[in-house]
Design a protein around this motif. Structure first.
Motif, short mmCIF file in Angstrom:
data_model
loop_
_atom_site.label_atom_id
_atom_site.label_comp_id
_atom_site.label_asym_id
_atom_site.label_seq_id
_atom_site.Cartn_x
_atom_site.Cartn_y
_atom_site.Cartn_z
N ASN A 206 0.85 -1.13 0.01
CA ASN A 206 0.06 -0.11 -0.01
C ASN A 206 1.06 1.16 0.01
O ASN A 206 1.57 1.52 1.11
CB ASN A 206 -0.75 0.05 1.36
CG ASN A 206 -1.93 1.34 1.24
OD1 ASN A 206 -1.57 2.32 0.77
ND2 ASN A 206 -2.95 0.80 1.99
N PRO A 207 1.02 2.06 -1.04
CA PRO A 207 1.76 3.21 -1.10
C PRO A 207 1.58 4.25 -0.15
O PRO A 207 2.46 4.91 0.30
CB PRO A 207 1.62 3.72 -2.49
CG PRO A 207 0.42 3.01 -3.11
CD PRO A 207 0.15 1.86 -2.10
N LEU A 208 0.45 4.52 0.29
CA LEU A 208 -0.07 5.53 1.26
C LEU A 208 0.43 5.05 2.61
O LEU A 208 0.91 5.81 3.21
CB LEU A 208 -1.64 5.49 1.32
CG LEU A 208 -1.94 6.08 0.03
CD1 LEU A 208 -4.05 6.13 0.23
CD2 LEU A 208 -1.78 7.59 -0.43
N PHE A 209 0.22 3.74 2.81
CA PHE A 209 0.69 3.41 4.31
C PHE A 209 2.31 3.26 4.18
O PHE A 209 2.75 3.75 5.20
CB PHE A 209 0.31 1.77 4.33
CG PHE A 209 0.54 1.29 5.79
CD1 PHE A 209 -0.23 1.25 6.86
CD2 PHE A 209 1.85 0.56 6.01
CE1 PHE A 209 0.19 0.67 7.86
CE2 PHE A 209 2.31 0.31 7.20
CZ PHE A 209 1.47 0.33 8.27
N ASN A 210 3.09 3.23 3.21
CA ASN A 210 4.34 2.86 3.24
C ASN A 210 4.76 4.25 3.42
O ASN A 210 5.86 4.30 4.18
CB ASN A 210 4.96 2.49 1.67
CG ASN A 210 6.30 1.98 1.66
OD1 ASN A 210 6.70 1.09 2.42
ND2 ASN A 210 6.99 3.17 0.94
N ARG A 211 4.31 5.25 2.96
CA ARG A 211 4.95 6.62 3.37
C ARG A 211 5.19 6.93 4.63
O ARG A 211 6.07 7.36 5.23
CB ARG A 211 4.05 7.74 2.95
CG ARG A 211 3.97 7.90 1.19
CD ARG A 211 3.00 8.84 0.73
NE ARG A 211 2.75 8.59 -0.65
CZ ARG A 211 1.63 9.14 -1.28
NH1 ARG A 211 0.71 9.84 -0.69
NH2 ARG A 211 1.44 9.11 -2.43
N HIS A 212 4.22 6.90 5.65
CA HIS A 212 4.21 6.97 7.26
C HIS A 212 4.89 5.84 7.67
O HIS A 212 5.50 6.16 8.64
CB HIS A 212 2.71 7.37 7.77
CG HIS A 212 1.80 6.33 7.40
ND1 HIS A 212 1.73 5.16 8.15
CD2 HIS A 212 0.75 6.52 6.94
CE1 HIS A 212 0.69 4.55 7.96
NE2 HIS A 212 0.04 5.27 6.97
N TYR A 213 4.82 4.60 7.23
CA TYR A 213 5.52 3.63 7.72
C TYR A 213 7.09 3.51 7.66
O TYR A 213 7.88 3.60 8.51
CB TYR A 213 5.31 2.14 6.97
CG TYR A 213 6.14 0.94 7.35
CD1 TYR A 213 6.24 0.30 8.64
CD2 TYR A 213 7.10 0.63 6.44
CE1 TYR A 213 7.22 -0.69 8.68
CE2 TYR A 213 7.77 -0.49 6.48
CZ TYR A 213 7.95 -0.89 7.92
OH TYR A 213 8.78 -2.19 8.07
N VAL A 214 7.40 4.16 6.44
CA VAL A 214 8.94 4.31 6.43
C VAL A 214 9.38 5.56 7.12
O VAL A 214 10.38 5.56 7.94
CB VAL A 214 9.32 4.66 4.80
CG1 VAL A 214 10.86 5.16 4.81
CG2 VAL A 214 8.95 3.25 3.99
N ALA A 215 8.48 6.52 7.22
CA ALA A 215 8.93 7.69 8.17
C ALA A 215 9.22 7.23 9.59
O ALA A 215 9.97 7.58 10.56
CB ALA A 215 7.95 8.78 8.09
#
Length: 329
Positions: free
Chosen positions: A154-163
């Motif tokens: 999920n690219p949306l989840f990935n943004r805050h997950y990586v942060a």
């Protein structure tokens, strides 16, 4: 080019973000406890995790009493929920690790000398306790710790997950050609590289775990041998009370063939899991064995864990390493 998020991606991410905003308004101890309760009593049953835990336990520990199985179907998701809250707690998590956790084990002296000498180390980590607590504890000592991770579908989840995981420590390297090249450069420069070894990897060497065939990536051992780096097992063991950790650094695995070294890691992890059954992620499909207890068994696919379970150090198949590793960086 990044994939466009689907409607399911958007709804799932929105629900997760709303939940995290709610729990992050609470003090750190209550936040961690609440996420553990939600995973144990709501998300776990809805996601079918209890069924998966039972199926895995039936394979690995067929003589386990029913009362213990019932306990683990709640305790395993609870640990996963606590780990998720901790990972998304950033500065609060780091402060608690510095204050309430300890580093011990026969391998600590080796890490100290390696850090002073600028010698590379391969840290063999597993989905146990909270692998991010291990990174936080080592970084608190000023040691250079990096890790390979798998980006979320999920690219949306990935943004805050990586942060969130980068707020605990950097560098982190996404799985893929560019990430692997950067990872190898970091290791050759004397970094401590955290790699996982406890998930099924399609096409990997078939070793044993809990006496069962388990496809196991040889990458951690191959990298350790290639770069003359100690291969060191490490685990963050959650302590009674559910907030503190004991980060245990084991003896380095003696150099041998990659299969022999990785089997030693599997054996070491099995001993650790048997001592703390609720802290290993029994939700993963570690053994691709057909069993009527698991309706998903026998499908020829890699694990695709729920975003709440993914992350931490991962190991790519060894053939990926060889393709992505140029002779010079």
């Amino acid at each position: 080019m990044a994939e466009r998020p689907t409607l399911t991606d958007r709804l799932g991410n929105a629900a997760f973000v709303a939940l995290m905003r709610l729990v992050q308004a609470l003090p750190y101890p209550r936040r961690v406890a609440l996420m553990g309760w939600l995973f144990a009593h709501l998300l776990g049953p809805l996601a079918g995790w209890r069924r998966r835990i039972r199926a895995n336990l039936a394979l690995a520990c067929p003589d386990l009493p029913e009362a213990e199985i019932r306990r683990l179907t709640r305790a395993v998701p609870e640990n996963a929920g606590r780990a998720m809250a901790e990972t998304y707690s950033g500065a609060d998590f780091l402060a608690h690790i510095r204050k309430g956790s300890r580093l011990d084990g026969p391998g600590v002296a080796l890490l100290e000398s390696a850090a002073q000498a600028g010698r590379p180390v391969v840290l063999a980590a597993a989905h146990f306790g909270n692998y991010d607590a291990m990174r936080a504890a080592l970084v608190a000592r000023g040691w250079p710790v990096g890790g390979l991770y798998r980006p979320m579908n999920n690219p949306l989840f990935n943004r805050h997950y990586v942060a969130a995981i980068e707020a605990i420590s950097t560098p982190l390297f996404p799985r893929g050609r560019k990430g692997l090249a950067e990872m190898l450069k970091f290791l050759r420069g004397g970094g401590f590289l955290a790699l996982g070894f406890d998930q099924h990897v399609h096409g990997a060497a078939v070793l044993r775990f809990f006496g069962l065939p388990a496809a196991t990536a040889l990458t951690p051992a191959e990298l350790a041998l290639r770069h003359d780096a100690p291969l060191v097992p490490i685990a963050a063991i959650r302590q009674p009370g559910g907030l503190d950790f004991r980060v245990h650094v084991g003896d380095p695995i003696p150099p041998a063939s990659p299969k022999t070294m990785m089997q030693a890691l599997n054996d070491d992890l099995e001993s650790l899991v048997r001592a703390h059954m609720e802290q290993w992620l029994w939700i993963h499909r570690r053994w691709k064995v057909r069993t009527p207890a698991d309706p998903d068994s026998g499908r020829d696919r890699d694990d695709a864990p729920h975003p709440a379970l993914a992350g931490g150090p991962v190991a790519a198949p060894s053939e990926t390493i060889s393709l992505a590793a140029p002779k010079r960086l």
